[in-house]
Design an enzyme around this catalytic site. Structure first.
Site, mmCIF file in Angstrom:
data_model
loop_
_atom_site.group_PDB
_atom_site.id
_atom_site.type_symbol
_atom_site.label_atom_id
_atom_site.label_comp_id
_atom_site.label_asym_id
_atom_site.label_seq_id
_atom_site.Cartn_x
_atom_site.Cartn_y
_atom_site.Cartn_z
ATOM 1 N N SER A 1 -53.563 -5.988 36.418
ATOM 2 C CA SER A 1 -52.127 -6.042 36.694
ATOM 3 C C SER A 1 -51.268 -5.713 35.473
ATOM 4 O O SER A 1 -50.054 -5.601 35.587
ATOM 5 C CB SER A 1 -51.767 -7.432 37.225
ATOM 6 O OG SER A 1 -52.138 -8.415 36.286
ATOM 7 N N GLY B 1 -57.807 -1.519 38.170
ATOM 8 C CA GLY B 1 -57.705 -2.856 38.764
ATOM 9 C C GLY B 1 -57.283 -3.974 37.839
ATOM 10 O O GLY B 1 -57.879 -5.038 37.851
ATOM 11 N N VAL C 1 -65.439 -11.299 33.532
ATOM 12 C CA VAL C 1 -66.525 -12.107 32.985
ATOM 13 C C VAL C 1 -67.758 -12.050 33.887
ATOM 14 O O VAL C 1 -68.807 -12.585 33.542
ATOM 15 C CB VAL C 1 -66.062 -13.570 32.745
ATOM 16 C CG1 VAL C 1 -64.981 -13.594 31.667
ATOM 17 C CG2 VAL C 1 -65.548 -14.237 34.015
ATOM 18 N N ASP C 2 -67.650 -11.385 35.047
ATOM 19 C CA ASP C 2 -68.836 -11.197 35.894
ATOM 20 C C ASP C 2 -69.726 -10.116 35.273
ATOM 21 O O ASP C 2 -69.313 -9.420 34.340
ATOM 22 C CB ASP C 2 -68.423 -10.839 37.334
ATOM 23 C CG ASP C 2 -67.733 -9.477 37.432
ATOM 24 O OD1 ASP C 2 -68.324 -8.458 37.015
ATOM 25 O OD2 ASP C 2 -66.584 -9.418 37.945
ATOM 26 N N HIS D 1 -63.171 -10.659 27.355
ATOM 27 C CA HIS D 1 -62.792 -12.037 27.696
ATOM 28 C C HIS D 1 -64.002 -12.939 27.918
ATOM 29 O O HIS D 1 -63.871 -14.009 28.512
ATOM 30 C CB HIS D 1 -61.888 -12.048 28.946
ATOM 31 C CG HIS D 1 -60.525 -11.455 28.708
ATOM 32 N ND1 HIS D 1 -59.681 -11.043 29.712
ATOM 33 C CD2 HIS D 1 -59.859 -11.209 27.542
ATOM 34 C CE1 HIS D 1 -58.556 -10.580 29.180
ATOM 35 N NE2 HIS D 1 -58.644 -10.655 27.865
ATOM 36 N N GLU E 1 -51.884 -0.827 43.804
ATOM 37 C CA GLU E 1 -50.437 -0.912 43.514
ATOM 38 C C GLU E 1 -50.221 -0.653 42.036
ATOM 39 O O GLU E 1 -51.125 -0.915 41.225
ATOM 40 C CB GLU E 1 -49.899 -2.293 43.900
ATOM 41 C CG GLU E 1 -50.553 -3.406 43.094
ATOM 42 C CD GLU E 1 -50.477 -4.777 43.748
ATOM 43 O OE1 GLU E 1 -49.819 -4.915 44.782
ATOM 44 O OE2 GLU E 1 -51.097 -5.703 43.194
HETATM 45 N N1 APR Z 1 -59.272 -1.871 43.583
HETATM 46 C C1 APR Z 1 -58.562 -1.771 42.442
HETATM 47 N N2 APR Z 1 -57.634 -2.658 42.054
HETATM 48 C C2 APR Z 1 -57.411 -3.711 42.862
HETATM 49 C C3 APR Z 1 -58.118 -3.907 44.071
HETATM 50 C C4 APR Z 1 -59.084 -2.917 44.434
HETATM 51 N N3 APR Z 1 -59.794 -2.998 45.561
HETATM 52 N N4 APR Z 1 -57.671 -5.052 44.640
HETATM 53 C C5 APR Z 1 -56.728 -5.553 43.832
HETATM 54 N N5 APR Z 1 -56.557 -4.751 42.737
HETATM 55 C C6 APR Z 1 -55.639 -4.899 41.607
HETATM 56 C C7 APR Z 1 -54.336 -5.610 41.920
HETATM 57 O O1 APR Z 1 -53.390 -4.663 42.424
HETATM 58 C C8 APR Z 1 -53.931 -6.156 40.550
HETATM 59 O O2 APR Z 1 -53.134 -5.229 39.863
HETATM 60 O O3 APR Z 1 -56.268 -5.696 40.642
HETATM 61 C C9 APR Z 1 -55.276 -6.287 39.813
HETATM 62 C C10 APR Z 1 -55.681 -7.711 39.536
HETATM 63 O O4 APR Z 1 -54.771 -8.297 38.652
HETATM 64 P P1 APR Z 1 -54.979 -9.761 38.041
HETATM 65 O O5 APR Z 1 -55.314 -10.715 39.135
HETATM 66 O O6 APR Z 1 -53.804 -10.056 37.197
HETATM 67 O O7 APR Z 1 -56.321 -9.597 37.168
HETATM 68 P P2 APR Z 1 -56.493 -9.000 35.696
HETATM 69 O O8 APR Z 1 -55.433 -7.997 35.405
HETATM 70 O O9 APR Z 1 -57.915 -8.597 35.550
HETATM 71 O O10 APR Z 1 -56.232 -10.284 34.803
HETATM 72 C C11 APR Z 1 -56.330 -10.159 33.410
HETATM 73 O O11 APR Z 1 -55.998 -12.509 33.125
HETATM 74 O O12 APR Z 1 -56.342 -14.653 33.820
HETATM 75 C C12 APR Z 1 -56.713 -13.687 32.917
HETATM 76 O O13 APR Z 1 -58.651 -13.608 31.619
HETATM 77 C C13 APR Z 1 -58.180 -13.361 32.928
HETATM 78 O O14 APR Z 1 -59.244 -11.229 32.516
HETATM 79 C C14 APR Z 1 -58.204 -11.879 33.231
HETATM 80 C C15 APR Z 1 -56.836 -11.425 32.789
#
Ligand code: APR
Length: 238
Positions: free
Chosen positions: A185, A183, A98-99, A114, A211
């Site tokens: 999960s 990036g 959302v940024d 989102h 990961e």
């Molecule tokens: N570069 C790439 N990936 C990275 C980095 C990095 N420097 N640092 C962390 N990550 C990865 C982590 O390994 C993880 O798999 O980013 C991922 C973040 O996962 P989440 O915190 O689950 O975020 P996201 O998948 O975007 O969440 C999805 O969930 O809460 C809701 O609406 C919200 O859009 C969000 C959605």
């Protein structure tokens, strides 16, 4: 792994998540020190929370507006804008974030499935489009009203709500020959399914992140590393 080769016949669909903004200093959601660590999702990110405690919801998103305004795009955002400049309308970016760091890096063909932090909309869904709103609210009484009189809400897709622009996303995935996911999960649907839809259409699928995500087995390649470190120079456009 070597470079990701993009042919003249390729159409690229990119999905990004919180990880792409991590190196800009914005916390992800599910890390041990992530956004959800200090909050119950159901208190700040559901339609029920908005109804029962709108002040807390607004405080949470106001804090994120402040953080977002202070962050800057990193080399990963810039690498995607550069790729779009080369591919034009053969490139499409769907972000769960959302940024506005993708826009600020120069991305144009993008949608925010989102929602967007810098916008608000009518909490009664009266039909008025979202408006630009970067204000940081400390109290509910400061929050503005829609022209219909209802209070504004953040332009954010809460848990239980349907993501935005799904028709356009589906059409773009159907046409894509290469899907690049960065990036995220792989734990929130429907975004976590996009890789499966792309695979069913025969597309190559690449994941970039430190990961493997939960849906890692659906990717033809996983590039392990931080997005800002591995993405510059990763794409070779024919
Ligand atoms: N570069 C790439 N990936 C990275 C980095 C990095 N420097 N640092 C962390 N990550 C990865 C982590 O390994 C993880 O798999 O980013 C991922 C973040 O996962 P989440 O915190 O689950 O975020 P996201 O998948 O975007 O969440 C999805 O969930 O809460 C809701 O609406 C919200 O859009 C969000 C959605």
């Amino acid at each position: 792994m070597g470079k990701i080769n993009i042919k003249a016949s390729d159409r690229v669909f990119v999905l990004t998540g919180a990880g792409i903004s991590a190196e800009s200093g914005l916390p992800t959601f599910r890390a041990s020190d992530g956004l959800w660590a200090g909050h119950h999702v159901e208190d700040v990110c559901t339609p029920e929370a908005l109804e029962q405690n709108p002040e807390l919801v607004w405080q949470f998103y106001s804090e994120r507006r402040e953080q977002g305004a202070n962050a800057k795009p990193n080399p990963a955002h810039l690498a995607l804008a550069e790729l779009e400049a080369k591919l034009g309308d053969r490139f499409f970016l769907c972000t769960q974030n959302v940024d506005d760091l993708h826009e600020r890096a120069g991305s144009k063909r993008l949608i925010h499935m989102h929602g967007e932090l810098a916008k608000s909309r009518c909490s009664e869904e009266c039909g008025q489009p979202p408006i630009e709103d970067r204000r940081v609210y400390k109290n509910l009484s400061e929050v503005g009203r829609c022209s219909c009189g209802a209070r504004l809400r953040p332009h954010i897709v809460f848990f239980g709500e349907i993501p935005l622009d799904m028709g356009m996303i589906q059409r773009e995935i159907d046409q894509a020959t290469l899907m690049i996911v960065v990036g995220t999960s792989g734990s929130v649907y429907p975004a976590a399914n996009f890789v499966h839809w792309a695979r069913q259409n025969g597309a190559r699928t690449v994941y970039i992140g430190p990961e493997p995500p939960l849906n890692a087995s659906a990717f033809t390649n996983v590039v392990e590393g931080k997005a800002g470190e591995v993405m510059p120079g990763l794409f070779e456009v024919e």
